[in-house]
Design a protein around this motif. Structure first.
Motif, mmCIF file in Angstrom:
data_model
loop_
_atom_site.group_PDB
_atom_site.id
_atom_site.type_symbol
_atom_site.label_atom_id
_atom_site.label_comp_id
_atom_site.label_asym_id
_atom_site.label_seq_id
_atom_site.Cartn_x
_atom_site.Cartn_y
_atom_site.Cartn_z
ATOM 1 N N LEU A 132 0.832 -1.203 0.000
ATOM 2 C CA LEU A 132 0.000 0.000 0.000
ATOM 3 C C LEU A 132 0.867 1.255 0.000
ATOM 4 C CD1 LEU A 132 -2.697 1.563 0.393
ATOM 5 C CD2 LEU A 132 -2.432 1.162 2.862
ATOM 6 N N TYR A 133 1.898 1.266 0.827
ATOM 7 C CA TYR A 133 2.788 2.431 0.894
ATOM 8 C C TYR A 133 3.530 2.628 -0.435
ATOM 9 C CZ TYR A 133 1.991 1.645 5.905
ATOM 10 O OH TYR A 133 1.417 1.444 7.128
ATOM 11 N N GLN A 134 3.910 1.522 -1.059
ATOM 12 C CA GLN A 134 4.575 1.632 -2.355
ATOM 13 C C GLN A 134 3.655 2.249 -3.401
ATOM 14 O OE1 GLN A 134 6.265 -2.153 -3.546
ATOM 15 N NE2 GLN A 134 8.201 -1.634 -2.576
ATOM 16 N N TYR A 135 2.390 1.866 -3.375
ATOM 17 C CA TYR A 135 1.425 2.433 -4.324
ATOM 18 C C TYR A 135 1.276 3.939 -4.100
ATOM 19 C CZ TYR A 135 -2.928 3.551 -6.684
ATOM 20 O OH TYR A 135 -3.879 4.140 -7.490
ATOM 21 N N LEU A 136 1.163 4.338 -2.843
ATOM 22 C CA LEU A 136 0.979 5.759 -2.538
ATOM 23 C C LEU A 136 2.188 6.579 -2.988
ATOM 24 C CD1 LEU A 136 -0.600 5.523 1.045
ATOM 25 C CD2 LEU A 136 -1.776 5.962 -1.120
ATOM 26 N N MET A 137 3.376 6.027 -2.799
ATOM 27 C CA MET A 137 4.579 6.747 -3.211
ATOM 28 C C MET A 137 4.712 6.794 -4.730
ATOM 29 S SD MET A 137 7.421 5.481 -0.421
ATOM 30 C CE MET A 137 8.700 6.554 -1.091
ATOM 31 N N ASN A 138 4.148 5.809 -5.399
ATOM 32 C CA ASN A 138 4.277 5.701 -6.851
ATOM 33 C C ASN A 138 3.172 6.439 -7.597
ATOM 34 O OD1 ASN A 138 6.154 4.479 -8.709
ATOM 35 N ND2 ASN A 138 4.475 3.216 -9.451
ATOM 36 N N TYR A 139 2.155 6.911 -6.872
ATOM 37 C CA TYR A 139 0.975 7.518 -7.515
ATOM 38 C C TYR A 139 1.337 8.775 -8.280
ATOM 39 C CZ TYR A 139 -3.702 9.465 -8.081
ATOM 40 O OH TYR A 139 -4.863 9.985 -8.623
ATOM 41 N N ASN A 140 2.091 9.648 -7.628
ATOM 42 C CA ASN A 140 2.555 10.882 -8.270
ATOM 43 C C ASN A 140 3.956 11.185 -7.749
ATOM 44 O OD1 ASN A 140 3.109 13.659 -8.902
ATOM 45 N ND2 ASN A 140 0.919 13.992 -9.230
ATOM 46 N N PRO A 141 4.953 11.177 -8.629
ATOM 47 C CA PRO A 141 6.346 11.363 -8.193
ATOM 48 C C PRO A 141 6.593 12.654 -7.425
ATOM 49 C CG PRO A 141 6.252 10.661 -10.483
ATOM 50 C CD PRO A 141 4.858 10.993 -10.088
ATOM 51 N N ASN A 142 5.734 13.657 -7.624
ATOM 52 C CA ASN A 142 5.933 14.959 -6.980
ATOM 53 C C ASN A 142 5.273 15.063 -5.609
ATOM 54 O OD1 ASN A 142 7.347 16.119 -9.243
ATOM 55 N ND2 ASN A 142 5.373 16.190 -10.298
ATOM 56 N N PHE A 143 4.479 14.056 -5.256
ATOM 57 C CA PHE A 143 3.687 14.130 -4.031
ATOM 58 C C PHE A 143 4.279 13.271 -2.921
ATOM 59 C CE2 PHE A 143 -0.669 15.137 -6.179
ATOM 60 C CZ PHE A 143 -0.180 16.385 -6.544
ATOM 61 N N SER A 144 4.367 13.848 -1.733
ATOM 62 C CA SER A 144 4.539 13.049 -0.520
ATOM 63 C C SER A 144 3.134 12.702 -0.040
ATOM 64 C CB SER A 144 5.295 13.841 0.552
ATOM 65 O OG SER A 144 4.468 14.876 1.058
ATOM 66 N N ILE A 145 3.026 12.015 1.076
ATOM 67 C CA ILE A 145 1.704 11.660 1.600
ATOM 68 C C ILE A 145 0.897 12.907 1.939
ATOM 69 C CG2 ILE A 145 2.530 11.476 3.987
ATOM 70 C CD1 ILE A 145 -0.202 9.319 2.243
ATOM 71 N N ILE A 189 8.583 10.909 1.805
ATOM 72 C CA ILE A 189 9.575 11.125 0.755
ATOM 73 C C ILE A 189 8.901 10.996 -0.612
ATOM 74 C CG2 ILE A 189 11.771 10.355 -0.235
ATOM 75 C CD1 ILE A 189 12.376 9.001 2.437
ATOM 76 N N PRO A 190 8.800 12.059 -1.398
ATOM 77 C CA PRO A 190 8.252 11.937 -2.751
ATOM 78 C C PRO A 190 9.160 11.076 -3.632
ATOM 79 C CG PRO A 190 8.364 14.232 -2.043
ATOM 80 C CD PRO A 190 9.167 13.439 -1.073
ATOM 81 N N LYS A 191 8.590 10.390 -4.561
ATOM 82 C CA LYS A 191 9.381 9.510 -5.424
ATOM 83 C C LYS A 191 10.430 10.288 -6.216
ATOM 84 C CE LYS A 191 8.979 6.100 -9.131
ATOM 85 N NZ LYS A 191 8.080 5.453 -10.117
ATOM 86 N N LYS A 192 10.154 11.566 -6.496
ATOM 87 C CA LYS A 192 11.108 12.361 -7.279
ATOM 88 C C LYS A 192 12.426 12.572 -6.537
ATOM 89 C CE LYS A 192 9.580 16.939 -5.725
ATOM 90 N NZ LYS A 192 9.023 18.242 -6.151
#
Length: 367
Positions: free
Chosen positions: A55-68, A202-205
């Motif tokens: 679930l956490y991986q999906y949230l981090m991968n949803y938008n590279p510019n977004f943190s939670i 941590i945003p994916k970017k």
């Protein structure tokens, strides 16, 4: 924008987060609830943890510019999103306070038993504040250094205990009810897997470009390796001490190090070997405060550096005070952490992210 992290640094921060909640918290609960069958509770808890981990991986991968923080605002709108973020920030501050309290109790009981707890807290908050103002890259760099020392101390401990393992200390197995094993697995699941929610700040970017394709695979491998470390701590404690002695000590993981002996030369080095747990607490507290301060900055769009530094100072002062006053005594603290805090972890680190996930899925279907 902050400098980028490597996939290894993400896993190393995860290592310190899980380890900090294992010593003095999850491990004691495992053995108290399930006795020698606690090893099965640990395995089951780690397996259950795969669900929130994905679930956490999906949230981090949803938008590279977004943190939670940005993700919640995107999913629920500014008003509701900010309320959810504020609740998460408050709870993570509470979590950091508990980890800090555990560190202070450990230091005062095993090292500085005549030193005031407030002085111990101040002694640690100064380097924590310095690391906090160095932001995420500074935390990651120090984590890379500390993991090397931590692993060296870990393997010295394992090598020194191997000759003292007694398999009969695990017998008889399956003497505790299935309900106790499930209860133990729930506590391990709550403390040692849901804690990884903090990584979603941590945003994916901010993960290095060369690692973006395989960072999830690296994090998965790291997840299982970290649980092998926690399993080894539990295994060697019971295998050497036996369940009865393990139940006596407040920090059996520390006292087992008194048995470390390497070819009869290195003995009574438990105080040095236990430094790896101080590293765990140190990085975990720092990252909790990073989540809090970064969460405030992202939620309320704080741009002024002076204001942000003031927030960091204020948060450090608050956690220093509350960590020394949060519980009247150890018995009260352990009762709360055993019976109530795991439910809070599930609510804030599983239920709320799950609602965010469902909301994002619904929004995508409407697009």
């Amino acid at each position: 924008m902050e400098k980028q992290l490597s996939k290894e640094q993400v896993s190393i921060i995860s290592y310190f987060l899980i380890r900090s909640c294992f010593m003095g918290l999850a491990m004691e609960m495992l053995v108290q609830i399930a006795k020698q069958d606690s090893i099965f509770g640990l395995f089951l808890g780690a397996l259950l943890g795969i669900i929130p981990f994905l679930l956490y991986q999906y949230l981090m991968n949803y938008n590279p510019n977004f943190s939670i923080m940005e993700l919640n605002i995107h999913a629920f709108g500014k008003k509701i999103g900010k309320i959810i973020n504020l609740l998460l920030i408050i709870f993570v501050f509470f979590l950091g306070t508990i980890v800090f309290w555990n560190l202070i109790i450990f230091i005062s009981s095993q090292y500085l038993y005549q030193t005031p707890t407030l002085f111990i807290a101040i002694m640690f908050i100064i380097p924590i504040f310095y690391l906090l103002i160095r932001r995420l890259k500074g935390i990651a760099r120090v984590s890379m250094i500390l993991i090397i020392f931590s692993l060296i101390l870990y393997f010295i401990s394992i090598f020194g205990l191997m000759g003292q393992v007694h398999w009969y200390n695990f017998r008889p197995l399956f003497t505790t009810p299935v309900s106790s094993i499930l209860n133990a697995s729930f506590h391990y699941f709550a403390y040692c897997t849901l804690i990884l929610f903090l990584i979603t700040i941590i945003p994916k970017k901010q993960i290095a470009q060369r690692d973006k394709k395989n960072w999830k695979t690296s994090w998965k491998i790291g997840y299982f390796l970290i649980h092998l470390f926690t399993f080894s701590a539990l295994f060697f404690t019971i295998a050497v001490f036996g369940i009865k002695m393990t139940l006596i000590y407040q920090y059996p993981e520390f006292h087992i190090l008194k048995r470390v002996s390497i070819i009869g030369v290195l003995e009574r080095i438990e105080s040095t070997l236990a430094f790896r747990w101080i590293f765990d607490f140190f990085i975990s507290i720092t990252f909790c405060l990073y989540f809090v301060t970064e969460g405030i900055k992202r939620t309320f769009q704080i741009q002024k550096d002076k204001l942000f530094i003031f927030i960091q100072i204020l948060v450090c002062i608050m956690i220093t005070y509350f960590s020394t006053t949060i519980f009247a005594n150890n018995t009260e603290g352990f009762y709360f952490l055993t019976n109530y805090f795991p439910l809070l972890l599930v609510f804030f680190f599983l239920v709320i992210p799950s609602i965010t996930y469902l909301r994002l899925i619904t929004m995508r279907k409407k697009m």
